[in-house]
Design a protein around this motif. Structure first.
Motif, PDB file in Angstrom:
ATOM      1  N   HIS A  75       6.749   2.478 -18.300  1.00 62.60           N
ATOM      2  CA  HIS A  75       7.624   1.519 -17.617  1.00 62.60           C
ATOM      3  C   HIS A  75       8.211   2.109 -16.347  1.00 62.60           C
ATOM      4  O   HIS A  75       8.153   3.321 -16.085  1.00 62.60           O
ATOM      5  N   GLY A  76       8.835   1.241 -15.541  1.00 65.56           N
ATOM      6  CA  GLY A  76       9.475   1.667 -14.304  1.00 65.56           C
ATOM      7  C   GLY A  76      10.945   1.979 -14.482  1.00 65.56           C
ATOM      8  O   GLY A  76      11.464   2.060 -15.595  1.00 65.56           O
ATOM      9  N   GLY A  77      11.624   2.159 -13.360  1.00 61.34           N
ATOM     10  CA  GLY A  77      13.045   2.469 -13.386  1.00 61.34           C
ATOM     11  C   GLY A  77      13.882   1.281 -13.810  1.00 61.34           C
ATOM     12  O   GLY A  77      13.519   0.138 -13.574  1.00 61.34           O
ATOM     13  N   THR A  78      14.986   1.541 -14.474  1.00 66.04           N
ATOM     14  CA  THR A  78      15.983   0.578 -14.978  1.00 66.04           C
ATOM     15  C   THR A  78      15.524  -0.166 -16.226  1.00 66.04           C
ATOM     16  O   THR A  78      16.214  -1.073 -16.694  1.00 66.04           O
ATOM     17  N   TYR A  79      14.362   0.191 -16.801  1.00 68.60           N
ATOM     18  CA  TYR A  79      13.841  -0.461 -18.008  1.00 68.60           C
ATOM     19  C   TYR A  79      13.535   0.577 -19.079  1.00 68.60           C
ATOM     20  O   TYR A  79      13.296   1.741 -18.781  1.00 68.60           O
ATOM     21  N   THR A  80      13.481   0.133 -20.324  1.00 69.40           N
ATOM     22  CA  THR A  80      12.919   0.940 -21.400  1.00 69.40           C
ATOM     23  C   THR A  80      11.478   0.493 -21.627  1.00 69.40           C
ATOM     24  O   THR A  80      10.948  -0.347 -20.882  1.00 69.40           O
ATOM     25  N   ALA A  81      10.850   1.037 -22.664  1.00 69.28           N
ATOM     26  CA  ALA A  81       9.490   0.612 -23.019  1.00 69.28           C
ATOM     27  C   ALA A  81       9.434  -0.878 -23.343  1.00 69.28           C
ATOM     28  O   ALA A  81       8.353  -1.474 -23.344  1.00 69.28           O
ATOM     29  N   ARG A  82      10.591  -1.485 -23.602  1.00 69.67           N
ATOM     30  CA  ARG A  82      10.632  -2.924 -23.873  1.00 69.67           C
ATOM     31  C   ARG A  82      10.199  -3.752 -22.668  1.00 69.67           C
ATOM     32  O   ARG A  82       9.975  -4.961 -22.793  1.00 69.67           O
ATOM     33  N   TYR A  83      10.076  -3.108 -21.508  1.00 72.65           N
ATOM     34  CA  TYR A  83       9.534  -3.813 -20.340  1.00 72.65           C
ATOM     35  C   TYR A  83       8.237  -4.528 -20.708  1.00 72.65           C
ATOM     36  O   TYR A  83       7.989  -5.666 -20.288  1.00 72.65           O
ATOM     37  N   TRP A  84       7.407  -3.846 -21.491  1.00 73.70           N
ATOM     38  CA  TRP A  84       6.077  -4.368 -21.807  1.00 73.70           C
ATOM     39  C   TRP A  84       6.108  -5.454 -22.875  1.00 73.70           C
ATOM     40  O   TRP A  84       5.072  -6.045 -23.181  1.00 73.70           O
ATOM     41  N   ASP A  85       7.297  -5.730 -23.438  1.00 74.64           N
ATOM     42  CA  ASP A  85       7.412  -6.735 -24.497  1.00 74.64           C
ATOM     43  C   ASP A  85       8.198  -7.962 -24.051  1.00 74.64           C
ATOM     44  O   ASP A  85       8.730  -8.699 -24.870  1.00 74.64           O
ATOM     45  N   VAL A  86       8.277  -8.160 -22.737  1.00 75.74           N
ATOM     46  CA  VAL A  86       8.936  -9.336 -22.169  1.00 75.74           C
ATOM     47  C   VAL A  86       7.874 -10.399 -21.883  1.00 75.74           C
ATOM     48  O   VAL A  86       6.881 -10.128 -21.202  1.00 75.74           O
ATOM     49  N   ALA A  87       8.082 -11.597 -22.411  1.00 74.10           N
ATOM     50  CA  ALA A  87       7.106 -12.683 -22.251  1.00 74.10           C
ATOM     51  C   ALA A  87       7.406 -13.458 -20.972  1.00 74.10           C
ATOM     52  O   ALA A  87       8.177 -14.414 -20.970  1.00 74.10           O
ATOM     53  N   GLY A  88       6.795 -13.028 -19.882  1.00 75.63           N
ATOM     54  CA  GLY A  88       6.982 -13.747 -18.628  1.00 75.63           C
ATOM     55  C   GLY A  88       6.342 -15.116 -18.650  1.00 75.63           C
ATOM     56  O   GLY A  88       6.862 -16.073 -18.070  1.00 75.63           O
ATOM     57  N   SER A  89       5.205 -15.218 -19.321  1.00 78.03           N
ATOM     58  CA  SER A  89       4.495 -16.503 -19.434  1.00 78.03           C
ATOM     59  C   SER A  89       4.567 -16.985 -20.879  1.00 78.03           C
ATOM     60  O   SER A  89       4.831 -16.198 -21.799  1.00 78.03           O
ATOM     61  N   PRO A  90       4.306 -18.266 -21.118  1.00 78.61           N
ATOM     62  CA  PRO A  90       4.305 -18.771 -22.503  1.00 78.61           C
ATOM     63  C   PRO A  90       3.275 -18.074 -23.391  1.00 78.61           C
ATOM     64  O   PRO A  90       3.388 -18.121 -24.614  1.00 78.61           O
ATOM     65  N   ALA A  91       2.286 -17.401 -22.794  1.00 79.09           N
ATOM     66  CA  ALA A  91       1.244 -16.734 -23.579  1.00 79.09           C
ATOM     67  C   ALA A  91       1.762 -15.479 -24.269  1.00 79.09           C
ATOM     68  O   ALA A  91       1.129 -14.986 -25.200  1.00 79.09           O
TER      69      ALA A  91
END
Length: 301
Positions: free
Chosen positions: A37-53
């Protein structure tokens, strides 16, 4: 509410590195995806559902990949570094070893490395160092060759270097997201759950990275490279000419796929069209797997 994921813990030279694990119900033989992940995030960055998919973890698992999303040092359950020790080179050293342990623990035959923003910088540094893992390719998004001298990245980098900053949601959202039509309210809400206080030392290093590291490390990357910059990136100059400039530096990579992620802001994955980039990353991983298998076959002969 954040999904429950398995948590992995790795011990590296007296430091703890934690990671989220997402995996299909049955092994598929597809490459292990390691995500930074990038700055200001944890590994949870990758578990954010930006799209309905769904999130990146959801999409990757649905396509048969196991994903290990690491908390970089100072985030999640990973040991924080003192300001003087908090260098990108130290991140590379610690994460490289944690990644090697993950490969062994999960019995992975191949690894596709994905990094966003500062995580993309670290991923490329790992790849350039030719790590002792079966690395078949790397995807770096949300970072590139040119940072505007008067942009948000320079402003963040001017904060007191030895401090930790916890930026308000509203301030972060202005940097991380594109125009209102590019994201869902649910995606923003989930992104807030993945935000974390940030060591300013890494925000100071990030704007310098394209000049201090990229020109020398890019020619050392000898696996295929995928790259995407957001159309509405608030931190990087993401015009097609700068995307092409970035790609041209990777002279030793077997092939490079670089493009503008249309309809997204800096945190590409948290936008509606983040799904398009995620699918491109997974397709690229398939191409890398094919390339690696061909290389292995030719080396045998």
């Amino acid at each position: 509410m954040a999904k429950q994921r398995d948590l992995l813990t790795f011990e590296v030279d007296g430091h703890t590195i934690t990671a989220l694990l997402a995996a299909p119900a049955e092994p598929t033989g597809k490459p292990l995806i390691a995500a930074l992940h990038g700055g200001t995030y944890t590994a949870r960055y990758w578990d954010v559902a930006g799209s309905p998919a769904g999130s990146f973890l959801d999409i990757a698992v649905a396509h048969g990949h196991t994903v290990v999303a690491f908390d970089r040092p100072g985030y999640g359950g990973s040991t924080a570094l003192t300001p003087d020790a908090n260098t990108f080179a130290q991140h590379v050293e610690l994460l490289n070893e944690a990644l090697a342990q993950a490969v062994e623990r999960l019995a992975a035959d191949s690894v596709f490395l994905v990094g966003h923003s500062i995580g993309g910088m670290i991923a490329l540094m790992i790849a350039a160092g030719r790590p002792g893992i079966p690395l078949i390719g790397v995807s770096a998004t949300g970072m590139g060759a040119v940072i505007p001298s008067d942009g948000a990245a320079e402003a963040l980098g001017s904060l007191p270097a030895d401090s930790t900053v916890d930026l308000p949601y509203e301030q972060r959202d202005r940097v991380m997201f594109g125009p209102e039509h590019t994201y869902r309210a649910e995606g923003v809400r989930q992104a807030h759950e993945s935000y974390a206080p940030t060591p300013v030392r890494e925000l100071v290093q990030a704007p310098k990275w394209p000049k201090e590291h990229l020109p020398s490390l890019a020619p050392e990357v000898r696996v295929p490279v995928h790259h995407a910059l957001a159309e509405f990136d608030a931190l990087w100059s993401s015009g097609p000419e700068n995307v092409a400039r970035f790609a041209a530096l990777f002279t030793a990579a077997p092939f490079v796929d670089a493009s503008v992620a249309r309809g997204t802001g800096h945190c590409i994955d948290h936008h509606i069209l983040g799904l398009s980039t995620q699918l491109r990353q997974l397709a690229f991983a398939e191409e890398c797997a094919h390339w690696a298998a061909r290389q292995k076959s030719e080396n045998k002969n």
